[in-house]
Design a protein around this motif. Structure first.
Motif, PDB file in Angstrom:
ATOM      1  N   ARG A  54       0.948  -1.119  -0.047  1.00 46.56           N
ATOM      2  CA  ARG A  54       0.050   0.006  -0.052  1.00 46.56           C
ATOM      3  C   ARG A  54       0.809   1.205   0.026  1.00 46.56           C
ATOM      4  N   ASP A  55       0.572   2.243  -0.699  1.00 45.33           N
ATOM      5  CA  ASP A  55       1.386   3.325  -0.900  1.00 45.33           C
ATOM      6  C   ASP A  55       1.735   4.119   0.398  1.00 45.33           C
ATOM      7  N   ASP A  56       0.768   3.899   1.534  1.00 42.87           N
ATOM      8  CA  ASP A  56       0.986   4.598   2.771  1.00 42.87           C
ATOM      9  C   ASP A  56       1.985   3.926   3.518  1.00 42.87           C
TER      10      ASP A  56
HETATM   11 ZN    ZN Z   1      -2.928   4.813   0.439  1.00 45.26          ZN
END
Ligand code: ZN
Ligand code: ATP
Length: 297
Positions: A54-56
């Motif tokens: 996930r990008d986070d």
């Molecule tokens: Zn995200």
């Protein structure tokens, strides 16, 4: 942590950044034995592997040293840097990559009176970026309550859970659809190559340097055009003056025509029909505009 001899890049598993990031890496000559449903992609040619997450999670993975680099939105990187304290300070943008462009903005219901950030005092602001919003509110001496939501921020005012929002905007269509009006831009964002301030000192560092060089080539040529034309020596100055910006053109003799020259110029960006017509009027002939595929300075 166990030393690694292969470079590991974190990128978004599935989302807006996934396709363009993979395409960019492919253009840099990297290919991966791909199993998209898995977390890990093994690099086939060069010793570079991908971790799909996930990008986070990307900034944290770099800060912990699990990955050497990451491709992530500046919004996510800066949010992490803002709230991670010392750990975040060690991260930096090595390159901006020119895709995933958007901005982090404050938006208010379209019928709300708004002149300046201080009008937000006492209101509830929904956002997924409490760190960036908090910093902006402090800079503008605004005392508001920040409501952190993981998603669907744009419907918070309609649901009554917040008065205004601070969210990512690309075209503005989502705001209009939710009767919201953009008032302030906090951050202009795009995908970036993020990494630690200092590169690994082992072979991975060499690999990063190679990757950065290839990236520069790819980013530069994406917009570059090679202009070829023929001109006589007498019109050379007039023609050269009209060339779109770029390094000095190269001049080549034309066999059997001593008064003629072949000119080759690298142009940053499109060359329009109008520009071509003007260059032709100045004395150029046989003009070609070619896309550039690879460049290594
Ligand atoms: Zn995200
Ligand atoms: P996940 O957390 O599952 O990886 P996500 O839903 O957080 O996915 P996306 O919506 O795919 O992420 O957005 C990824 C990045 O794309 C954003 O962080 C931002 O940098 C960029 N982006 C570009 N345009 C937009 C937009 N209109 N809305 C949201 N993000 C955008």
């Amino acid at each position: 942590m166990k030393p690694r001899d292969r470079l590991r890049i974190a990128m978004q598993k599935s989302g807006r950044l996934t396709e363009p990031a993979l395409e960019l890496l492919n253009r840099c000559g990297l290919s991966f034995r791909q199993s998209r449903d898995k977390l890990f992609c093994f690099g086939e040619g060069e010793p570079v592997d991908l971790l799909l997450v996930r990008d986070d999670d990307i900034p944290g993975l770099i800060a912990q040293g699990v990955c050497d680099l990451g491709i992530v939105g500046r919004n996510v990187l800066n949010e992490f840097k803002g709230i991670a304290g010392d750990g975040g300070a060690a991260l930096t943008e090595w390159r901006s990559l020119g895709f995933g462009r958007c901005r982090l903005s404050v938006a208010v219901p379209h019928d709300m009176a708004y002149n300046a950030p201080t009008d937000l005092s006492g209101l509830r602001i929904a956002t997924s970026y409490p760190g960036l919003l908090g910093a902006w509110l402090r800079e503008n001496s605004v005392d508001a309550s920040v409501i952190t939501l993981a998603g669907s921020v744009e419907i918070a005012p309609k649901l009554g859970t917040a008065d205004v929002i601070c969210d990512l905007v690309q075209s503005g269509g989502t705001l209009v659809a939710n009767q919201l009006r953009e008032t302030d831009v906090l951050l202009q964002s795009e995908a970036v190559l993020a990494g630690p301030q200092s590169l690994p000192t082992d072979e991975r560092g060499d690999m990063v340097e190679l990757l950065l060089k290839r990236l520069d080539g790819v980013i530069q040529v994406r917009e570059s055009r090679l202009l070829l034309l023929q001109t006589s020596r007498t019109t050379l100055d007039a023609v050269t003056r009209l060339l779109p910006g770029g390094p000095q053109p190269t001049l080549l003799p034309v066999a059997g025509q001593p008064d003629q020259l072949m000119l080759q110029a690298l142009c940053a960006g499109e060359v329009s029909w109008r520009q071509l017509e003007e260059i032709k009027k100045a004395g150029a002939r046989e003009m070609f505009v070619l896309p550039v595929e690879k460049m290594l300075a």
